[in-house]
Write an enzyme that holds these catalytic residues in place. Structure first.
Site, PDB file in Angstrom:
ATOM      1  N   GLY A  46     -57.375  41.858 -75.556  1.00  0.00           N
ATOM      2  CA  GLY A  46     -56.884  43.183 -75.929  1.00  0.00           C
ATOM      3  C   GLY A  46     -56.285  43.128 -77.319  1.00  0.00           C
ATOM      4  N   GLN A  51     -50.559  46.006 -84.101  1.00  0.00           N
ATOM      5  CA  GLN A  51     -50.599  44.555 -84.345  1.00  0.00           C
ATOM      6  C   GLN A  51     -51.305  44.215 -85.661  1.00  0.00           C
ATOM      7  OE1 GLN A  51     -52.053  43.785 -80.079  1.00  0.00           O
ATOM      8  NE2 GLN A  51     -50.986  41.890 -80.593  1.00  0.00           N
ATOM      9  N   CYS A  94     -50.001  36.849 -76.031  1.00  0.00           N
ATOM     10  CA  CYS A  94     -50.075  37.949 -77.003  1.00  0.00           C
ATOM     11  C   CYS A  94     -50.490  37.338 -78.331  1.00  0.00           C
ATOM     12  CB  CYS A  94     -48.718  38.634 -77.135  1.00  0.00           C
ATOM     13  SG  CYS A  94     -48.728  40.017 -78.295  1.00  0.00           S
ATOM     14  N   LEU A  95     -51.443  37.979 -78.999  1.00  0.00           N
ATOM     15  CA  LEU A  95     -51.907  37.451 -80.280  1.00  0.00           C
ATOM     16  C   LEU A  95     -50.807  37.552 -81.341  1.00  0.00           C
ATOM     17  CD1 LEU A  95     -55.534  38.892 -80.130  1.00  0.00           C
ATOM     18  CD2 LEU A  95     -54.765  36.558 -79.585  1.00  0.00           C
ATOM     19  N   HIS A 136     -50.012  46.142 -71.128  1.00  0.00           N
ATOM     20  CA  HIS A 136     -49.521  45.310 -72.235  1.00  0.00           C
ATOM     21  C   HIS A 136     -49.835  45.992 -73.576  1.00  0.00           C
ATOM     22  CE1 HIS A 136     -49.228  41.147 -74.240  1.00  0.00           C
ATOM     23  NE2 HIS A 136     -49.794  41.897 -75.164  1.00  0.00           N
ATOM     24  N   GLU A 137     -51.058  46.506 -73.712  1.00  0.00           N
ATOM     25  CA  GLU A 137     -51.457  47.124 -74.998  1.00  0.00           C
ATOM     26  C   GLU A 137     -50.732  48.449 -75.222  1.00  0.00           C
ATOM     27  OE1 GLU A 137     -52.832  45.212 -76.948  1.00  0.00           O
ATOM     28  OE2 GLU A 137     -53.539  43.750 -75.484  1.00  0.00           O
ATOM     29  N   HIS A 140     -47.427  47.945 -76.671  1.00  0.00           N
ATOM     30  CA  HIS A 140     -47.407  47.737 -78.132  1.00  0.00           C
ATOM     31  C   HIS A 140     -47.237  49.065 -78.870  1.00  0.00           C
ATOM     32  CE1 HIS A 140     -48.157  43.501 -78.882  1.00  0.00           C
ATOM     33  NE2 HIS A 140     -49.187  43.468 -78.053  1.00  0.00           N
TER      34      HIS A 140
HETATM   35  O1  K1U Z   1     -52.018  40.462 -78.345  1.00  0.00           O
HETATM   36  C1  K1U Z   1     -52.551  41.066 -77.435  1.00  0.00           C
HETATM   37  O2  K1U Z   1     -52.120  42.140 -77.083  1.00  0.00           O
HETATM   38  C2  K1U Z   1     -53.742  40.448 -76.772  1.00  0.00           C
HETATM   39  C3  K1U Z   1     -53.418  39.661 -75.519  1.00  0.00           C
HETATM   40  C4  K1U Z   1     -53.651  40.569 -74.328  1.00  0.00           C
HETATM   41  C5  K1U Z   1     -53.154  40.128 -72.993  1.00  0.00           C
HETATM   42  C6  K1U Z   1     -53.301  38.835 -72.529  1.00  0.00           C
HETATM   43  C7  K1U Z   1     -52.865  38.477 -71.263  1.00  0.00           C
HETATM   44  C8  K1U Z   1     -52.302  39.420 -70.456  1.00  0.00           C
HETATM   45  C9  K1U Z   1     -52.124  40.699 -70.929  1.00  0.00           C
HETATM   46  C10 K1U Z   1     -52.569  41.061 -72.192  1.00  0.00           C
HETATM   47  C11 K1U Z   1     -54.343  38.449 -75.490  1.00  0.00           C
HETATM   48  O3  K1U Z   1     -55.508  38.575 -75.443  1.00  0.00           O
HETATM   49  S1  K1U Z   1     -53.606  36.871 -75.555  1.00  0.00           S
HETATM   50  C12 K1U Z   1     -55.007  35.767 -75.426  1.00  0.00           C
HETATM   51  C13 K1U Z   1     -55.606  35.709 -74.063  1.00  0.00           C
HETATM   52  O4  K1U Z   1     -54.991  36.116 -73.095  1.00  0.00           O
HETATM   53  C14 K1U Z   1     -56.958  35.134 -73.857  1.00  0.00           C
HETATM   54  C15 K1U Z   1     -57.619  34.466 -74.853  1.00  0.00           C
HETATM   55  C16 K1U Z   1     -58.888  33.959 -74.641  1.00  0.00           C
HETATM   56  C17 K1U Z   1     -59.499  34.098 -73.429  1.00  0.00           C
HETATM   57  C18 K1U Z   1     -58.844  34.737 -72.407  1.00  0.00           C
HETATM   58  C19 K1U Z   1     -57.586  35.258 -72.621  1.00  0.00           C
HETATM   59 ZN    ZN Z   2     -49.878  41.692 -77.253  1.00  0.00          ZN
END
Ligand code: K1U
Ligand code: ZN
Length: 174
Positions: A46, A51, A94-95, A136-137, A140
């Site tokens: 996401g 962001q 979260c990125l 989660h998004e 943000h």
């Molecule tokens: O920064 C963000 O909002 C993105 C975040 C979203 C998220 C992850 C986990 C639970 C809720 C919301 C991410 O994508 S973090 C990276 C991640 O979870 C992932 C990366 C590679 C493969 C699978 C998952």
């Molecule tokens: Zn996030």
């Protein structure tokens, strides 16, 4: 399409409330495509416009398994209409908080309204990982990070580590 630099916390730009989009136009569709490209490259499941420094109510999500076909969702002006009484706990990342994860409790299922790429109003019913990611998004867009849902002790530990890592130049950030 372009990959955009992702803002890393702590940063005041991640704590602001995003503005609704007035109308879905070509420039916003391009921004959605850039968010998707940035999310896939990261990689993530996401990404929200704030962001990447765009204070607009736009999120993208794709929770499909990486080894299968993509299933991108683009949501302009998303609004939660309903949440389940039942909660679930999931490990979130979260990125904007790279390399940090924590268990977060949220409603297990949600129903959200949004505008699609054509500017049409749609409803999305989600449960499990998709529901977690959408919540989660949308957080943000209100300047809320997953660490705001955990104890102050764990939150401050994560944020202190990120301050240190940023000082050491650990991330390509803006
Ligand atoms: O920064 C963000 O909002 C993105 C975040 C979203 C998220 C992850 C986990 C639970 C809720 C919301 C991410 O994508 S973090 C990276 C991640 O979870 C992932 C990366 C590679 C493969 C699978 C998952
Ligand atoms: Zn996030």
């Amino acid at each position: 399409m372009a990959q955009l630099p992702i803002i890393v916390a702590p940063d005041p730009r991640l704590k602001r409330t995003a503005e609704p989009v007035a109308r879905v136009d070509d420039a916003l569709r391009q921004l959605a495509d850039d968010l998707l490209e940035t999310m896939y490259a990261a990689p993530g499941i996401g990404l929200a416009a704030p962001q990447v420094g765009q204070l607009l109510r736009l999120i993208v999500v794709d929770v499909a398994p990486r080894n299968g076909p993509r299933d991108p969702h683009v949501l302009f002006n998303p609004e939660v209409l309903w949440v389940s009484e039942e909660d679930s706990t999931a490990s979130e990342g979260c990125l904007s908080l790279p390399e940090h994860y924590a268990d977060v409790v949220r409603p297990r299922a949600v129903k959200a309204a949004y505008l699609d790429r054509a500017g049409e109003r749609r409803i999305l019913e989600a449960e499990g990982l998709l529901a977690t990611c959408i919540q989660h998004e949308i957080d943000h867009l209100e300047g809320v990070l997953f660490v705001d849902h955990i104890s102050a002790l764990k939150r401050n530990m994560i944020l202190r580590k990120l301050v240190k890592a940023k000082k050491q130049g650990a991330f390509e950030t803006v």
